[in-house]
Design a protein around this motif. Structure first.
Motif, PDB file in Angstrom:
ATOM      1  N   ARG A  30       0.815  -1.221   0.000  1.00 18.19           N
ATOM      2  CA  ARG A  30       0.000   0.000   0.000  1.00 18.19           C
ATOM      3  C   ARG A  30       0.849   1.271   0.000  1.00 18.19           C
ATOM      4  NH1 ARG A  30      -4.913  -1.589   4.160  1.00 18.19           N
ATOM      5  NH2 ARG A  30      -6.133  -2.787   2.631  1.00 18.19           N
ATOM      6  N   LYS A  31       2.124   1.158   0.301  1.00 18.44           N
ATOM      7  CA  LYS A  31       3.029   2.310   0.284  1.00 18.44           C
ATOM      8  C   LYS A  31       3.515   2.640  -1.123  1.00 18.44           C
ATOM      9  CE  LYS A  31       4.790   1.153   4.890  1.00 18.44           C
ATOM     10  NZ  LYS A  31       5.980   0.671   5.619  1.00 18.44           N
ATOM     11  N   GLU A  32       3.318   1.739  -2.064  1.00 15.74           N
ATOM     12  CA  GLU A  32       3.795   1.956  -3.430  1.00 15.74           C
ATOM     13  C   GLU A  32       2.929   3.008  -4.117  1.00 15.74           C
ATOM     14  OE1 GLU A  32       4.631  -1.653  -5.705  1.00 15.74           O
ATOM     15  OE2 GLU A  32       4.562  -2.768  -3.806  1.00 15.74           O
ATOM     16  N   SER A  33       3.567   3.925  -4.821  1.00 11.87           N
ATOM     17  CA  SER A  33       2.832   5.053  -5.412  1.00 11.87           C
ATOM     18  C   SER A  33       1.841   4.626  -6.492  1.00 11.87           C
ATOM     19  CB  SER A  33       3.809   6.086  -5.968  1.00 11.87           C
ATOM     20  OG  SER A  33       4.581   5.518  -7.004  1.00 11.87           O
ATOM     21  N   ALA A  34       2.108   3.572  -7.221  1.00  9.51           N
ATOM     22  CA  ALA A  34       1.192   3.137  -8.284  1.00  9.51           C
ATOM     23  C   ALA A  34       0.048   2.267  -7.769  1.00  9.51           C
ATOM     24  CB  ALA A  34       1.954   2.384  -9.365  1.00  9.51           C
ATOM     25  N   CYS A  35       0.109   1.894  -6.492  1.00  6.50           N
ATOM     26  CA  CYS A  35      -0.930   1.055  -5.898  1.00  6.50           C
ATOM     27  C   CYS A  35      -2.133   1.919  -5.532  1.00  6.50           C
ATOM     28  CB  CYS A  35      -0.398   0.350  -4.655  1.00  6.50           C
ATOM     29  SG  CYS A  35      -1.617  -0.684  -3.835  1.00  6.50           S
ATOM     30  N   LYS A  36      -3.257   1.615  -6.139  1.00  6.50           N
ATOM     31  CA  LYS A  36      -4.493   2.344  -5.851  1.00  6.50           C
ATOM     32  C   LYS A  36      -5.394   1.574  -4.891  1.00  6.50           C
ATOM     33  CE  LYS A  36      -3.124   5.614  -8.298  1.00  6.50           C
ATOM     34  NZ  LYS A  36      -2.502   6.685  -7.562  1.00  6.50           N
ATOM     35  N   ARG A  37      -5.235   0.257  -4.877  1.00  5.05           N
ATOM     36  CA  ARG A  37      -6.031  -0.578  -3.969  1.00  5.05           C
ATOM     37  C   ARG A  37      -5.291  -1.897  -3.779  1.00  5.05           C
ATOM     38  NH1 ARG A  37     -12.352  -2.240  -4.787  1.00  5.05           N
ATOM     39  NH2 ARG A  37     -12.487  -3.572  -2.961  1.00  5.05           N
ATOM     40  N   TYR A  38      -5.276  -2.363  -2.553  1.00  7.61           N
ATOM     41  CA  TYR A  38      -4.660  -3.656  -2.250  1.00  7.61           C
ATOM     42  C   TYR A  38      -5.362  -4.178  -0.999  1.00  7.61           C
ATOM     43  CZ  TYR A  38      -0.813  -7.006  -2.809  1.00  7.61           C
ATOM     44  OH  TYR A  38      -0.045  -8.124  -3.059  1.00  7.61           O
ATOM     45  N   ASP A  39      -6.440  -4.896  -1.219  1.00  6.26           N
ATOM     46  CA  ASP A  39      -7.304  -5.340  -0.122  1.00  6.26           C
ATOM     47  C   ASP A  39      -7.222  -6.846   0.059  1.00  6.26           C
ATOM     48  OD1 ASP A  39      -8.146  -2.715   0.120  1.00  6.26           O
ATOM     49  OD2 ASP A  39      -9.934  -3.024  -1.109  1.00  6.26           O
ATOM     50  N   LEU A  40      -7.159  -7.274   1.299  1.00 12.35           N
ATOM     51  CA  LEU A  40      -7.075  -8.680   1.640  1.00 12.35           C
ATOM     52  C   LEU A  40      -8.389  -9.134   2.256  1.00 12.35           C
ATOM     53  CD1 LEU A  40      -5.475 -11.334   2.129  1.00 12.35           C
ATOM     54  CD2 LEU A  40      -4.697 -10.322   4.289  1.00 12.35           C
ATOM     55  N   HIS A  41      -8.909 -10.242   1.741  1.00  4.98           N
ATOM     56  CA  HIS A  41     -10.112 -10.872   2.281  1.00  4.98           C
ATOM     57  C   HIS A  41      -9.791 -12.344   2.524  1.00  4.98           C
ATOM     58  CE1 HIS A  41     -12.722  -7.456   1.066  1.00  4.98           C
ATOM     59  NE2 HIS A  41     -11.752  -7.303   0.195  1.00  4.98           N
TER      60      HIS A  41
END
Length: 92
Positions: A30-41
């Protein structure tokens, strides 16, 4: 926007360990600038990561990150099957 869905299934005895490893992976990603969403289920020993990336360059960079490479290497024996990855684009 690039969307990725990653599906993982741990061996039942490794579910807690995989969950903890994934929490670290999510936090760092989630700290990466190109990451807009990274959700864990998850439920029991099934895990799904929903990702959205600004562009292919950002996704390519993510795939080289040490924490992702470490997770892949360390989780191999903890999973009951290979990670399934779906790369999709918005349709509607």
């Amino acid at each position: 926007m690039i969307a990725i869905t990653a599906v993982l299934k741990s061996k039942s005895e490794n579910a807690i360990q995989v969950l903890e490893m994934l929490k670290l992976l999510v936090t760092e990603t989630r700290k990466e600038s190109a990451c807009k969403r990274y959700d864990l289920h998850y439920t029991e020993n099934d895990f799904i990561i929903w990702e959205e990336w600004e562009n292919q360059e950002g996704l390519d960079l993510h795939n080289t990150m040490p924490y992702l490479q470490h997770f892949i290497q360390e989780s191999t024996d903890l999973l009951s099957r290979e990670i399934t990855i779906f790369k999709t684009v918005d349709v509607f």
